[in-house]
Design a protein around this motif. Structure first.
Motif, PDB file in Angstrom:
ATOM      1  N   SER A 108      23.999   6.696 -44.555  1.00 32.23           N
ATOM      2  CA  SER A 108      24.179   8.086 -44.983  1.00 32.23           C
ATOM      3  C   SER A 108      25.538   8.619 -44.530  1.00 32.23           C
ATOM      4  CB  SER A 108      23.047   8.953 -44.430  1.00 32.23           C
ATOM      5  OG  SER A 108      23.147   9.101 -43.025  1.00 32.23           O
ATOM      6  N   LYS A 109      25.952   8.301 -43.292  1.00 30.45           N
ATOM      7  CA  LYS A 109      27.281   8.703 -42.826  1.00 30.45           C
ATOM      8  C   LYS A 109      28.371   8.027 -43.641  1.00 30.45           C
ATOM      9  CE  LYS A 109      26.174  11.525 -39.573  1.00 30.45           C
ATOM     10  NZ  LYS A 109      26.537  12.972 -39.699  1.00 30.45           N
ATOM     11  N   LYS A 110      28.117   6.802 -44.018  1.00 33.46           N
ATOM     12  CA  LYS A 110      29.078   6.068 -44.831  1.00 33.46           C
ATOM     13  C   LYS A 110      29.271   6.745 -46.186  1.00 33.46           C
ATOM     14  CE  LYS A 110      29.602   1.362 -46.655  1.00 33.46           C
ATOM     15  NZ  LYS A 110      28.957   0.028 -46.677  1.00 33.46           N
ATOM     16  N   SER A 111      28.177   7.134 -46.824  1.00 34.49           N
ATOM     17  CA  SER A 111      28.270   7.841 -48.103  1.00 34.49           C
ATOM     18  C   SER A 111      28.934   9.197 -47.943  1.00 34.49           C
ATOM     19  CB  SER A 111      26.867   8.012 -48.696  1.00 34.49           C
ATOM     20  OG  SER A 111      26.273   6.759 -48.960  1.00 34.49           O
ATOM     21  N   GLN A 112      28.644   9.872 -46.840  1.00 32.64           N
ATOM     22  CA  GLN A 112      29.267  11.170 -46.584  1.00 32.64           C
ATOM     23  C   GLN A 112      30.781  11.025 -46.433  1.00 32.64           C
ATOM     24  OE1 GLN A 112      27.670  13.126 -43.137  1.00 32.64           O
ATOM     25  NE2 GLN A 112      28.815  15.012 -43.476  1.00 32.64           N
ATOM     26  N   LEU A 113      31.227   9.970 -45.768  1.00 38.76           N
ATOM     27  CA  LEU A 113      32.664   9.737 -45.620  1.00 38.76           C
ATOM     28  C   LEU A 113      33.324   9.461 -46.968  1.00 38.76           C
ATOM     29  CD1 LEU A 113      32.824   7.558 -42.378  1.00 38.76           C
ATOM     30  CD2 LEU A 113      33.831   9.814 -42.712  1.00 38.76           C
TER      31      LEU A 113
END
Length: 472
Positions: A145-150
């Protein structure tokens, strides 16, 4: 000559350094299945439980051994020196055998208790394995999820940077004002700050993931997957009662509660039988004499009764011995009373009784507890699906709004600050979309765990191609 040797040494150092550098920068790419395999293989908790299971097996063997006779070989030696008489030296070899014939069922209770502990160890392995996989899966999804947010933030930074570039050009041409350019810079700085914060969280969770998998701190890992771009989400409508029935068949907690109840009851009954005497019989056969090897044959039998009188111990022993071709026969007996040498019997009764009561209560309540867990996870699964679909629709609407605002800005019908404000709202919607997908993925794992199924057995999420994060 020395110059050539120095060049070879320097070349060797460079080659070694490059080899070590390649080892340091090697990256481990992990999908969910590979991450779980590594975590299970490296888990010290699972290894500890596995070693405890071996110990429980040895304990079962020890309790089985109590049903069989005990045997020993004994060698006695004595020397007597008395003034004005001949010295006396004697030796004695005997084979001794003892067998418990009655103990009030304590051996059976001890065996049942050890078998119960072995069963509990087996269930502990399954429960610990499921919990570890759930931890790995939850953190894996959170990192994605953090990866997609970045990825989303980096795209927004690119769009906002383009808008700021055009605004500065318009300022130079006198088509906009300085305050509007500053507003765009503020919006861009807000997004950059969000990106920096998200990247810190991402890197922090990567380190936590390495700790969870017991990987070296110097290792580099990349997780394969992007929850916005390459994960297929599916939904099936489940009946709550069917899931509860499924949990009653597959949740190992039911079997563990039953095994724990039997095991604690066996220990409690064993502690309560402290007053029952233990009766054993035995015999011996051997040789004695003042020569080596001794030649005088002897044999005998014994009868022993031992029991507890509250905190005191009592033992009564009778022995019959025959020597010299049955010409010499001896009959001896002894009684020993130990005073307050078994004070722990009351503590063992109270401790085992409390454990048996708690196990009984847990057995009676485990059905309601698991049913509540199933209902809770099912409700979370349904609500998170609806929230995810709503978040997806909201993002689609914002994407259309951005397209409209971009067209209005191009035609001069709207200022670029309105486009920047829409971009900020779009990021909020995208973050909500990512969070909703994370909740849905976690709710599936919770539902599978609550029903006792293997993780991924429902088959509601499928991973596809990797979308890497490009660092600044």
């Amino acid at each position: 000559m020395s110059f050539g040797i120095n060049r070879l040494i320097i070349l060797a150092i460079i080659i070694n350094f490059s080899i070590f550098a390649d080892e340091e920068i090697s990256t481990l790419y992990l999908d969910l299945e590979k991450a779980e395999d590594i975590g299970i293989e490296n888990s010290p908790e699972l290894k500890m439980i596995g070693s405890q299971q071996k110990i429980k097996k040895l304990l079962v063997n020890e309790n089985w051994r109590q049903y069989f006779p005990t045997a020993s070989i004994r060698w006695d030696r004595s020397s007597s020196i008395i003034e004005n008489t001949a010295d006396s030296r004697n030796q004695r070899f005997t084979l001794n055998v003892d067998q418990v014939v009655y103990d009030g069922g304590r051996r059976s209770l001890a065996l049942d208790a050890s078998l119960g502990e072995l069963a509990l160890a087996k269930y502990d392995v399954k429960i610990a394995l499921n919990k570890l996989r759930f931890k790995i899966r939850t953190l894996f999804f959170s990192i994605l999820s953090k990866k997609s947010q970045l990825i989303t933030l980096e795209r927004s930074i690119k769009r906002q940077s383009d808008q700021l570039f055009y605004a500065n050009r318009e300022l130079q041409l006198g088509e906009t004002t300085k305050i509007k350019v500053l507003e765009l810079e503020n919006r861009l700085n807000e997004i950059i700050l969000q990106e920096k914060t998200a990247r810190i969280d991402y890197e922090s969770q990567i380190q936590e993931f390495k700790i969870l998998l017991r990987l070296k701190s110097s290792s580099e890992i990349k997780l394969i997957g992007n929850i916005l771009g390459d994960v297929n989400y599916n939904y099936r409508n489940f009946d709550g009662e069917n899931l509860i029935n499924l949990a009653s068949n597959f949740r190992v907690e039911f079997d563990k509660a039953r095994a724990e109840h039997l095991q604690t009851q066996s220990k409690y009954k064993y502690a309560q039988t402290f007053y029952i005497p233990t009766v054993s019989v035995g015999g011996f056969h051997g040789y004695r004499g003042d020569e080596y090897p001794p030649r005088e044959r002897e044999y005998g039998f014994n009868f022993r009764v031992s029991m507890l009188l509250g905190p005191n111990s009592l033992q009564d022993t009778g022995n019959y011995t025959s020597r010299n071709e049955n010409n010499d026969r001896f009959l001896t007996s002894s009684t020993t009373l130990g005073i307050y040498d078994n004070l722990q019997y009351q503590r063992e009764i109270v401790t085992s009784g409390n454990a048996a009561y708690q196990a009984k209560v847990n057995l009676n309540q485990i059905g309601d507890i698991i049913a509540s867990e199933v209902k809770k996870s099912l409700n979370s699964y349904r609500v998170s699906w609806d929230a995810m679909k709503q978040a997806d629709e909201n993002v689609i609407l914002f994407e259309k709004r951005i397209q409209i605002k971009e067209e209005q800005v191009r035609l001069g019908e709207a200022p670029r600050t309105e486009l920047a404000e829409t971009e900020i709202r779009y990021l909020e919607a995208t973050n909500a979309q990512i969070a909703s997908r994370l909740r849905f993925m976690s709710s599936i794992a919770e539902l599978e765990l609550a029903t006792g199924l293997s993780l991924d057995q429902l088959g509601l999420i499928k991973f596809g191609e990797v979308l890497p994060i490009e660092k600044n």
